[in-house]
Design an enzyme around this catalytic site. Structure first.
Site, PDB file in Angstrom:
ATOM      1  N   SER A 143      49.822 -17.778  17.834  1.00  0.00           N
ATOM      2  CA  SER A 143      50.882 -17.716  16.845  1.00  0.00           C
ATOM      3  C   SER A 143      52.245 -17.619  17.534  1.00  0.00           C
ATOM      4  CB  SER A 143      50.612 -16.538  15.899  1.00  0.00           C
ATOM      5  OG  SER A 143      51.503 -16.521  14.815  1.00  0.00           O
ATOM      6  N   HIS A 175      49.538 -21.955  14.619  1.00  0.00           N
ATOM      7  CA  HIS A 175      49.287 -22.112  13.184  1.00  0.00           C
ATOM      8  C   HIS A 175      50.610 -21.954  12.438  1.00  0.00           C
ATOM      9  CE1 HIS A 175      48.355 -17.494  12.635  1.00  0.00           C
ATOM     10  NE2 HIS A 175      49.591 -17.718  13.034  1.00  0.00           N
TER      11      HIS A 175
END
Length: 202
Positions: free
Chosen positions: A106, A131
């Site tokens: 992330s 993501h």
């Protein structure tokens, strides 16, 4: 006492240095900071981001022409906290070399890719994951709609920067970040998130 036992007790190892003026004790992270090495270990939040930003600014003031090494082992976290680190990395004069050890997921992966081109590394058994930003809003429908629009804007901003940092098309970044997208170190190198997988110091 083993290093694991020390860590479990919340203790930080101390390094003793001897010189002509006597002995001096440093905690291990302060000693590594003298070598221009900083760490992001654990979640990205306001507290961890504040520490990283402060160290980046301090090292710039110490020597604006010498590289900084930024070691990352993080599952990600707050976008706003992560962006404060990203913007500071771009703002300061020294180039920031990034290295993933363990996990960069992330916002951790985003910061890994934010290092100076040609100086983004990963150890061979690390994992990298990208993501889209996560969010949750409660309250009135209008407030939820406002937050949803803001998350979409944030996603576009992050995707645009990732496309610039990796050389991938914006469309591919949008598709790949739709869900958790895990990569090995070698796959992250092919993707453009890092420049080299290293197993030993040169």
């Amino acid at each position: 006492m083993s290093a694991v036992e020390t860590q479990n007790l919340g203790m930080v190892p101390i390094v003793i240095e001897q010189s002509g003026r006597g002995e001096r004790a440093y905690d291990i992270y302060s000693r590594l900071l003298r070598e221009r090495v900083i760490f992001l270990v654990g979640p990205v939040n306001d507290q961890s981001a504040n520490l990283v930003v402060a160290q980046l600014l301090f090292l710039e003031s110490e020597n604006p022409d010498k590289d900084i090494s930024f070691y990352i082992n993080s599952p990600g976290g707050s976008v706003s906290a992560g962006m404060s680190i990203y913007d500071t990395m771009q703002f300061i004069k020294p180039q920031v070399s990034t290295l993933c050890m363990g996990l960069a997921a992330s916002m951790g992966a985003f910061l890994l890719a934010a290092g100076a081109k040609g100086k983004r590394f990963s150890l061979p058994n690390s994992k990298i994951m990208i993501h889209q930003p996560l969010g949750g809003a409660q309250g009135q429908a209008t407030d939820i709609e406002i937050h949803a629009r803001e998350i979409l804007k944030t996603r576009e901003q992050l995707n645009r920067i990732l496309a610039e940092r990796t050389g991938q098309s914006l469309e591919k970044i949008q598709n790949d970040t739709e869900r958790d997208y895990f990569m090995s170190s070698e796959e992250a190198q092919t993707y453009g998130l890092i420049d080299q997988v290293i197993s030993k110091r040169p």
